[in-house]
Write a protein that holds these residues in place. Structure first.
Motif, PDB file in Angstrom:
ATOM      1  N   GLY A   1       0.805  -1.219   0.000  1.00 17.94           N
ATOM      2  CA  GLY A   1       0.000   0.000   0.000  1.00 17.94           C
ATOM      3  C   GLY A   1       0.832   1.259   0.000  1.00 17.94           C
ATOM      4  N   ALA A   2       0.394   2.268   0.729  1.00 21.64           N
ATOM      5  CA  ALA A   2       1.034   3.576   0.761  1.00 21.64           C
ATOM      6  C   ALA A   2       2.175   3.573   1.763  1.00 21.64           C
ATOM      7  CB  ALA A   2       0.010   4.656   1.097  1.00 21.64           C
ATOM      8  N   LEU A   3       3.210   2.849   1.430  1.00 23.35           N
ATOM      9  CA  LEU A   3       4.399   2.759   2.276  1.00 23.35           C
ATOM     10  C   LEU A   3       5.550   2.176   1.453  1.00 23.35           C
ATOM     11  CD1 LEU A   3       4.157  -0.525   2.912  1.00 23.35           C
ATOM     12  CD2 LEU A   3       2.649   0.284   4.703  1.00 23.35           C
ATOM     13  N   MET A   4       6.750   2.323   1.971  1.00 28.57           N
ATOM     14  CA  MET A   4       7.937   1.835   1.272  1.00 28.57           C
ATOM     15  C   MET A   4       8.207   0.397   1.720  1.00 28.57           C
ATOM     16  SD  MET A   4      10.161   5.357   1.568  1.00 28.57           S
ATOM     17  CE  MET A   4      11.683   4.616   0.980  1.00 28.57           C
ATOM     18  N   ARG A   5       7.361  -0.519   1.266  1.00 28.90           N
ATOM     19  CA  ARG A   5       7.372  -1.889   1.780  1.00 28.90           C
ATOM     20  C   ARG A   5       8.683  -2.619   1.493  1.00 28.90           C
ATOM     21  NH1 ARG A   5       3.754  -1.312  -2.344  1.00 28.90           N
ATOM     22  NH2 ARG A   5       4.084  -2.491  -4.263  1.00 28.90           N
ATOM     23  N   GLU A   6       9.426  -2.162   0.451  1.00 22.36           N
ATOM     24  CA  GLU A   6      10.671  -2.841   0.120  1.00 22.36           C
ATOM     25  C   GLU A   6      11.729  -2.672   1.206  1.00 22.36           C
ATOM     26  OE1 GLU A   6      10.812   1.316  -1.555  1.00 22.36           O
ATOM     27  OE2 GLU A   6       9.352  -0.335  -1.520  1.00 22.36           O
ATOM     28  N   GLN A   7      11.519  -1.714   2.130  1.00 19.95           N
ATOM     29  CA  GLN A   7      12.495  -1.487   3.197  1.00 19.95           C
ATOM     30  C   GLN A   7      12.358  -2.483   4.344  1.00 19.95           C
ATOM     31  OE1 GLN A   7      11.864   2.700   4.221  1.00 19.95           O
ATOM     32  NE2 GLN A   7      13.765   3.184   3.124  1.00 19.95           N
TER      33      GLN A   7
ATOM     34  N   VAL B   1       8.853  -0.480   8.701  1.00 22.19           N
ATOM     35  CA  VAL B   1       7.831   0.048   7.800  1.00 22.19           C
ATOM     36  C   VAL B   1       6.582  -0.825   7.914  1.00 22.19           C
ATOM     37  CG1 VAL B   1       7.222   0.407   5.384  1.00 22.19           C
ATOM     38  CG2 VAL B   1       9.496   1.057   6.213  1.00 22.19           C
ATOM     39  N   GLY B   2       5.415  -0.166   8.010  1.00 22.75           N
ATOM     40  CA  GLY B   2       4.161  -0.897   8.145  1.00 22.75           C
ATOM     41  C   GLY B   2       3.779  -1.211   9.568  1.00 22.75           C
ATOM     42  N   THR B   3       4.574  -0.765  10.536  1.00 23.31           N
ATOM     43  CA  THR B   3       4.231  -0.946  11.947  1.00 23.31           C
ATOM     44  C   THR B   3       3.941   0.415  12.569  1.00 23.31           C
ATOM     45  OG1 THR B   3       6.500  -0.763  12.788  1.00 23.31           O
ATOM     46  CG2 THR B   3       5.760  -2.943  12.055  1.00 23.31           C
ATOM     47  N   LEU B   4       3.382   0.406  13.766  1.00 19.18           N
ATOM     48  CA  LEU B   4       3.088   1.648  14.477  1.00 19.18           C
ATOM     49  C   LEU B   4       4.349   2.212  15.115  1.00 19.18           C
ATOM     50  CD1 LEU B   4      -0.154   0.412  16.259  1.00 19.18           C
ATOM     51  CD2 LEU B   4      -0.080   2.195  14.503  1.00 19.18           C
TER      52      LEU B   4
ATOM     53  N   TYR C   1       1.243   4.815  11.349  1.00 17.52           N
ATOM     54  CA  TYR C   1       2.023   3.754  10.723  1.00 17.52           C
ATOM     55  C   TYR C   1       3.248   4.349  10.035  1.00 17.52           C
ATOM     56  CZ  TYR C   1      -1.309   0.032  11.639  1.00 17.52           C
ATOM     57  OH  TYR C   1      -2.095  -0.899  12.267  1.00 17.52           O
ATOM     58  N   VAL C   2       4.353   3.625  10.113  1.00 18.72           N
ATOM     59  CA  VAL C   2       5.608   4.064   9.502  1.00 18.72           C
ATOM     60  C   VAL C   2       5.505   3.907   7.991  1.00 18.72           C
ATOM     61  CG1 VAL C   2       8.073   3.637   9.312  1.00 18.72           C
ATOM     62  CG2 VAL C   2       6.946   3.469  11.547  1.00 18.72           C
ATOM     63  N   PHE C   3       5.670   5.022   7.282  1.00 18.22           N
ATOM     64  CA  PHE C   3       5.665   5.009   5.816  1.00 18.22           C
ATOM     65  C   PHE C   3       7.006   4.551   5.259  1.00 18.22           C
ATOM     66  CE2 PHE C   3       7.126   7.202   2.041  1.00 18.22           C
ATOM     67  CZ  PHE C   3       6.180   6.823   1.096  1.00 18.22           C
ATOM     68  N   GLY C   4       8.065   5.131   5.789  1.00 18.50           N
ATOM     69  CA  GLY C   4       9.392   4.810   5.285  1.00 18.50           C
ATOM     70  C   GLY C   4      10.452   5.275   6.261  1.00 18.50           C
ATOM     71  N   VAL C   5      11.678   4.783   6.076  1.00 14.78           N
ATOM     72  CA  VAL C   5      12.766   5.102   6.988  1.00 14.78           C
ATOM     73  C   VAL C   5      14.013   5.443   6.190  1.00 14.78           C
ATOM     74  CG1 VAL C   5      11.833   3.542   8.744  1.00 14.78           C
ATOM     75  CG2 VAL C   5      13.599   2.705   7.182  1.00 14.78           C
TER      76      VAL C   5
END
Length: 537
Positions: free
Chosen positions: A393-399, A403-406, A500-504
């Protein structure tokens, strides 16, 4: 005939619809919220919520107002065939990552009333009770609604988007022609709520209990105050209308209570379902809460899942409507929430199967497989560990994680005391940077301005304070966030309004690229977005 135009129409004002309307109104959107009933339903239905929901309610400024009506969730024991404890579940011990205990029980009528009062305080939110949706008509730039107002008056309204929060039987879902995927769990239960007197309370279990006895599977829940709940599985051949009789109910409860020990507050029969809608969005109409999914109660996540829907959807609607973002962003709502719901519901179903086993031989084998080995203690399991991250979804899931956690919410030092982070900085988009990061790339600063995002700089001395309207120095009182940064080797993190963390960024190069990734994922077609945004100013 009358006509009004709003940004969003919310159909159904249970807890999910009310929270969604409040989140939208808080962000300056105009909202029409309608409900068929003319009052808050006065009896309890949901009874459990978690730290994520509490953080959403905190963001709405409701923490102090709801405090008298919530209580931390007690540990849970699973009792096997002969009464032996075969499993223990509890909440993760302090320090609490979200600033709140991991789980709570609550008084639903009181909570809903407080949220309704909040809606009345938001100038952009119009609440219409005793009003029923009759039809929806989708157009290129709006949805037309036909509703039956009190006294039979028919009204038409226009909304840019519509969200159906109208429960399991959802009329909105039926209008859309939506179908439900069954996860193969449909069990009939009787739910009994009792207001026990003081003498009886002392005799009742002080913890939650799952009675995994095939002769009569049952659940016992310690509610707020003197509220106690029993969930009682109906056996083959038992008819709901026969079991939901006062004399039958007291007979089922005689192990714990007799009629003089308390007052029956509510009793109702349900089929506990595990169902998930195939489509959560069709054009400008979306589904949330029980309209999109129904979850067995064995993980206490039913209402929690709906409030997550509301928090996820509210900021995305705000981005599209108020900031000119591409409505492709709304497609990420189902992309994120449906897998999360599927996993959480499947876990609740697995726990339900443990409890609902009716075959004594299988129950005996279950107990053998679950009990602790000789000489060892039964391990405690933590409910929160069953909840998955967002995977797409709206996040940098490849990282990968986090990412994807609170993001954690620490206690922070402020002049004169301590407060929770969100109470100081709010719940908008946030860029959080480590104490030793001296410079933020100029392009990233400009993007934060355009997104109305806050910038939080972690430091180790002094007190937390605002540097400007959207820039803060943060000094923790418990080291929760700093330790989280160290554990994940982070320089910076970008956080969405739903926490939720989008990216780091773990390196200087990732820090430089963070803004580009935010634009790529959140804003999509940037030139078109800028033109739309300029037109609205």
């Amino acid at each position: 005939m009358s006509q009004a135009e709003v940004d969003v129409a919310v159909i159904g004002l249970g807890p999910v619809g009310a929270v969604l309307a409040a989140l939208l109104g808080q962000q300056g959107m105009t909202v029409l919220a309608i409900d068929k009933q003319d009052h808050v339903y006065p009896l309890p239905r949901a009874i459990g919520l978690d730290h994520e929901v509490m953080r959403v309610l905190q963001g709405l400024g409701l923490a102090e107002r709801i405090a008298p009506y919530v209580m931390p969730y007690r540990p849970t024991e699973y009792h096997g065939l002969g009464g032996e404890i075969i499993a223990r579940y509890d909440s993760v011990p302090p320090p609490h990552a979200q600033g709140w205990a991991p789980g709570y029980v609550f008084n639903q009528p009181k909570l809903e009333q407080i949220i309704r009062e909040t809606l009345a305080e938001l100038p952009g939110v119009t609440v219409r009770l005793a009003t029923e949706l009759l039809a929806l008509t989708q157009h290129d730039d709006h949805v037309g609604l036909s509703v039956a107002a009190p006294h039979g008056k028919i009204e038409t309204h226009r909304a840019r988007y519509v969200v159906g929060c109208d429960g399991g039987p959802s009329f909105v879902r039926k209008i859309l022609g939506g179908t439900l995927q069954s996860l193969d769990f449909d069990e009939p239960w009787l739910v009994v709520d009792v207001l026990a007197n003081e003498e009886a309370l002392g005799r009742l279990p002080q913890t939650m209990v799952q009675y995994c006895n095939p002769a009569r599977p049952m659940t016992y829940v310690v509610g707020t105050g003197n509220h106690r709940r029993w969930e009682i599985m109906l056996l083959p051949g038992e008819r709901p209308e026969q079991m939901n009789q006062t004399e039958v109910i007291w007979r089922l409860l005689e192990r714990w209570l007799k009629p003089g020990d308390g007052e029956l507050w509510r009793s109702a029969t349900y089929v506990f379902h595990a169902l998930v809608a195939h489509e959560w969005r069709k054009g400008r109409v979306l589904l949330a809460g029980d309209a999109a999914h129904m979850t067995p109660p064995f993980l206490a996540q039913g209402m929690c899942q709906g409030v997550r829907d509301a928090a996820n959807l509210a900021w995305k609607l705000a981005s599209v409507i108020r900031q000119g973002g591409s409505d492709v962003l709304l497609d990420t709502y189902q992309e994120e929430r449906r897998p999360h719901v599927m996993t959480t519901t499947s876990t609740a179903k697995i726990l339900g199967r443990v409890i609902c086993e009716l075959d004594p031989k299988k129950a005996l084998e279950r107990d053998r497989s679950m009990r602790a080995p000789p000489g060892q203690q039964l391990p405690v399991k933590y409910r929160q560990e069953f909840l998955p991250p967002l995977l797409a979804g709206a996040l940098m899931r490849e990282q990968g994680l986090p990412v994807g956690t609170l993001i954690p919410q620490p206690k922070v030092l402020v002049p004169g005391g301590v407060t929770l982070l969100d109470d100081l900085v709010g719940s908008q988009m946030r860029l959080v940077v480590r104490a030793d990061v001296d410079d933020i790339p100029a392009a990233l600063c400009g993007l934060m301005d355009r997104l109305n995002a806050s910038v939080l700089k972690l430091t180790r001395s002094g007190v937390s304070h605002p540097v400007s309207k959207r820039e803060f120095v943060i000094v923790e009182g418990d080291g929760l966030l700093e330790n989280w940064f160290v554990r994940h080797q982070l320089l910076a993190v970008f956080v969405r309004p739903d926490n939720y963390v989008f990216g780091v960024a773990r390196s200087s190069s990732e820090f430089l690229n963070l803004g580009e990734n935010i634009e790529r994922v959140l804003l999509r077609d940037e030139q078109a977005n800028l033109r739309n945004f300029a037109t609205r100013q």
